[in-house]
Scaffold this motif. Structure first.
Motif, short mmCIF file in Angstrom:
data_model
loop_
_atom_site.label_atom_id
_atom_site.label_comp_id
_atom_site.label_asym_id
_atom_site.label_seq_id
_atom_site.Cartn_x
_atom_site.Cartn_y
_atom_site.Cartn_z
N ILE A 98 -82.98 -29.71 60.21
CA ILE A 98 -83.14 -30.35 58.55
C ILE A 98 -84.00 -30.07 58.37
N ALA A 101 -85.96 -27.07 58.11
CA ALA A 101 -85.73 -25.93 56.85
C ALA A 101 -86.68 -27.08 55.51
N VAL A 102 -86.64 -28.68 55.30
CA VAL A 102 -87.42 -28.66 54.59
C VAL A 102 -88.55 -28.54 54.92
N ILE A 155 -76.56 -28.09 52.79
CA ILE A 155 -77.14 -26.89 52.16
C ILE A 155 -78.30 -28.11 50.73
N VAL A 158 -80.92 -30.50 51.76
CA VAL A 158 -82.22 -29.95 52.63
C VAL A 158 -82.75 -29.63 50.44
N VAL A 162 -86.29 -30.92 49.47
CA VAL A 162 -87.58 -30.23 49.06
C VAL A 162 -87.96 -30.13 47.90
N ALA A 223 -89.39 -35.89 56.48
CA ALA A 223 -87.52 -35.83 56.12
C ALA A 223 -86.66 -35.75 57.25
N GLU A 227 -83.00 -38.00 55.77
CA GLU A 227 -81.81 -37.40 56.02
C GLU A 227 -81.10 -38.83 56.89
#
Length: 293
Positions: A98, A101-102, A155, A158, A162, A223, A227
């Motif tokens: 995560i 991805a972020v 998803i 994320v 974002v 991030a 999370e």
């Protein structure tokens, strides 16, 4: 070749490889190397989780409920008999995934918006006002609202992270572009008729990249924390997916009788965030020209 020309050639210093110099500087940076080692150890353990444990993180065994750490279960077991060590390893994998991805998506979106806002005056005001609106909301509250609307999926987590982290990257890149627009090489590029698209891709983007890379290491660390906080509050990924925040959330009711349930995932989160922060400090010292002597 004459003797004078030989003497002159011997006095010319050899060319230095900037990449090799940067690697050498980073290798001498103690905090950066400590952060890199911490990140590599945790990432290797998380990615190679099946190599370090045979236990299924989702397997329930009611005969070993709330067992303390032992040779069979290194981090003990939880309230339904699942192995905490395997859950921490697989949970760290989700957290790192995560975070990466972020950081990657905010790099693309933030740099795109920042380059457009800084280079084109007509786009500056609408883009920055939209970023100001997003920055007016606290990160966790905005992420909570987005997850509540989209649902607790990986998803969606994320996406929820974002959106609040993009504005800071966009504003950073915009400020860098505004500084670079007055540089002589940008003025010279305009003078010889270089197209705006080429100026952005060949000059502004590369010169902004080093600062953004340093910034994104902190985005990655925050991030991971965000999370874990969302999952701890019960709005993160689905309960059947092992995450560090989910492990700590399920351990709240057993803090007094089974402290290991929250200790090990908490240490894993702390080491992850510490590692990325130290790595970011080391990269800043190497990539920031103002830090060079």
């Amino acid at each position: 070749m004459t003797v004078r020309s030989l003497e002159t050639s011997e006095q010319i210093p050899p060319r230095r490889n900037p990449r090799a110099q940067s690697l050498r500087r980073f290798s001498r940076n103690v905090p950066g190397m400590v952060g890199l080692v911490l990140v590599l150890i945790i990432v290797v353990l998380a990615v190679g989780a099946p190599l370090f444990t045979d236990a299924d993180p989702k397997a329930i065994d009611t005969t070993v409920i709330l067992q303390p750490p032992s040779l069979e279960h290194w981090f003990g077991t939880d309230d339904i008999g699942r192995d905490v060590f395997s859950r921490v390893l697989y949970g760290a994998r989700i957290s790192v995934l995560i975070g990466l991805a972020v950081a990657a998506i905010t790099t693309v979106t933030g740099m795109t918006l920042g380059l457009l806002a800084g280079f084109y005056p007509r786009l500056d005001n609408p883009i920055m006002r939209a970023m100001d609106v997003l920055m007016a909301f606290p990160t966790i509250l905005l992420a909570l609202g987005i997850v509540a609307i989209l649902g607790p999926q990986l998803i969606n987590i994320v996406i929820a992270l974002v959106i609040p982290y993009t504005p800071t990257t966009a504003r950073l890149v915009r400020g860098l572009v505004l500084q670079l627009k007055g540089s002589e090489f940008i003025t010279a590029a305009h003078a010889v008729g270089v197209k705006n698209r080429r100026i952005i891709s060949r000059h502004l983007l590369p010169n902004s990249m080093s600062v953004v890379i340093v910034r994104q290491t902190y985005v990655l660390a925050t991030a991971i924390l965000a999370e874990a906080a969302l999952t701890f509050l019960g709005v993160g990924v689905p309960p059947d997916v092992p995450t560090l925040g989910g492990i700590m959330s399920s351990a709240r009711s057993h803090m007094r009788v089974a402290a290991w349930l929250s200790l090990y995932p908490g240490v894993a989160i702390s080491l992850l965030v510490l590692g990325f922060n130290l790595l970011g400090d080391g990269l800043r010292d190497v990539l920031d020209p103002r830090m060079k002597t």
